[in-house]
Design a protein around this motif. Sequence first.
Motif: not given
Length: 294
Positions: A147-161
């Motif tokens: 549920d986390w999306e990678p980019h570079g050396d980070k991970c991102y989570r886009f909360l829809t709530e």
Amino acid sequence: MSEAGVVYADVKFKDKRRAQQHNNAFSEDETTYSEVKINKTPQNDPPEGSCGTGSAGGSKVSSGGCNRERAALVVLSVILAAALAALGFLYNDNMQTKQHLQIMTAKHDAVKKNLTDTLSQPKKCDVVQPSCRPPTEDGTCFKCDPDWEPHGDKCYRFLTEKLTWDQSRSKCEELGGHLVKIDSQDEQRFLERTLKSKMDEDEDKFWIGLTDQEKEDEWLWVDRSNLDKSLTFWSAGEPDNWTGRNSDGEDCARMGEKGGAAGLKSWFDRECNKPQKSICEKLASTGRVKFNCE
């Protein structure tokens, strides 16, 4: 009387004419004596060291010089035979070596071709770490949780709530991260591009970890670091701290343009208690991509 090289002999000749003329007056034939001298030429001996023969008791005897020449000839013949045998052995050995080299070369070419064909064939592989992106130049692979999306050396989570800014900050912390802090144009580009596919309408924006709640117009990130004013992506006229909906003004930042933003300018300030979607981030864990291939 004898002299060297001279042989004397007595020869008697009968004179028949005179006997006939005298009508056999004498009873015996007259005899005429003559001396004959014959030169006896000596037989020369062969020179010393030659292969001539002399007579001794009716048998031929070889000289010592001839024996030496014959012995030398025998030795030379043996050496020549040995040399020819050695050349024959070397030739045979060279031919065997050449044949062996040809066989080894053929085997090497066959193995090389087989390896090339094998490597060129696609393999069916199962990725053990599906969320681990290909490694960087130093061999590091960044892995993100589901549920986390990678980019570079980070991970991102886009909360829809949809939550307030403070609620979103707490939610990100519960998930092991924090509201996103944007450190580069590349990161802004990634987020702006990703949000276009996650927004249902133009006002369907996402909270980011930027606020000036403590002091007006002094924008801080959630890690309490100051906003780099040379690296900002405020939309035109923002931030404006509009008080039309809330007398406290707009002290929290959100981002997103459904149709895309010119120059990546997609930041807006908004009152912090307005429920919005949000973006969480955290550092990726490191590892290596692993494959199970047939």
